[in-house]
Design a protein around this motif. Structure first.
Motif, PDB file in Angstrom:
ATOM      1  N   CYS A  42      35.055  40.602  36.298  1.00  0.00           N
ATOM      2  CA  CYS A  42      34.023  39.611  36.611  1.00  0.00           C
ATOM      3  C   CYS A  42      33.697  39.587  38.102  1.00  0.00           C
ATOM      4  O   CYS A  42      32.720  38.957  38.501  1.00  0.00           O
ATOM      5  CB  CYS A  42      34.456  38.228  36.131  1.00  0.00           C
ATOM      6  SG  CYS A  42      35.700  37.445  37.163  1.00  0.00           S
ATOM      7  N   ALA A  69      29.245  40.123  37.711  1.00  0.00           N
ATOM      8  CA  ALA A  69      29.738  39.675  36.407  1.00  0.00           C
ATOM      9  C   ALA A  69      28.641  39.808  35.355  1.00  0.00           C
ATOM     10  O   ALA A  69      27.459  39.619  35.643  1.00  0.00           O
ATOM     11  CB  ALA A  69      30.199  38.220  36.490  1.00  0.00           C
ATOM     12  N   ARG A  89      33.290  37.571  32.344  1.00  0.00           N
ATOM     13  CA  ARG A  89      32.555  36.331  32.614  1.00  0.00           C
ATOM     14  C   ARG A  89      33.162  35.627  33.827  1.00  0.00           C
ATOM     15  O   ARG A  89      34.367  35.447  33.932  1.00  0.00           O
ATOM     16  CB  ARG A  89      32.615  35.405  31.399  1.00  0.00           C
ATOM     17  CG  ARG A  89      31.921  34.078  31.638  1.00  0.00           C
ATOM     18  CD  ARG A  89      31.856  33.219  30.400  1.00  0.00           C
ATOM     19  NE  ARG A  89      33.175  33.007  29.823  1.00  0.00           N
ATOM     20  CZ  ARG A  89      33.380  32.672  28.568  1.00  0.00           C
ATOM     21  NH1 ARG A  89      32.372  32.513  27.739  1.00  0.00           N
ATOM     22  NH2 ARG A  89      34.606  32.490  28.117  1.00  0.00           N
ATOM     23  N   CYS A 105      37.841  34.664  36.560  1.00  0.00           N
ATOM     24  CA  CYS A 105      37.351  35.341  35.367  1.00  0.00           C
ATOM     25  C   CYS A 105      37.749  34.549  34.126  1.00  0.00           C
ATOM     26  O   CYS A 105      38.721  33.819  34.134  1.00  0.00           O
ATOM     27  CB  CYS A 105      37.944  36.747  35.271  1.00  0.00           C
ATOM     28  SG  CYS A 105      37.486  37.829  36.641  1.00  0.00           S
TER      29      CYS A 105
END
Length: 106
Positions: A42, A69, A89, A105
């Motif tokens: 991410c 990300a 993410r 993350c």
């Protein structure tokens, strides 16, 4: 006398209804979930200098772009979020004053 004739009929109906009830089939255990190796996909490490700053939409867009990300979500106190872990993410956590307290993350 009619009651004596109904008793066996009712018992027969009850037994017939229960005849279809069987124990559930034994299932094999589910296979283990696939392993997810987290290597910081991410990009949280690149944007840690933003922690402590007041959040704005423009800053959020810059954080997302610089981190690389795949997805980003902003989490405010009391927000309901899913607990699924996605290594690609970026999570930006804010406090009550919209100050960034954590970037990671997930």
């Amino acid at each position: 006398m009619p009651f004596k004739l109904l008793t066996p009929a009712i018992a027969g109906l009850l037994l017939a209804g229960c005849a279809g009830m069987t124990a559930p089939p034994a299932h094999e255990s589910a296979p283990p979930p696939p392993r997810v190796e987290s290597r910081g996909e991410c990009g949280a490490a690149q944007v840690q200098d933003r922690v402590g700053r007041a959040y704005s939409e423009a800053l959020g867009e810059a954080i997302h772009a610089e981190s690389g990300a795949a997805a980003m979500r902003v989490i405010r106190p009391g927000d309901a979020v899913t607990l699924d872990y996605r290594p690609d993410r970026l999570n930006v956590r804010l406090d009550d004053d919209d100050v960034i307290t954590e970037i990671g993350c997930g």
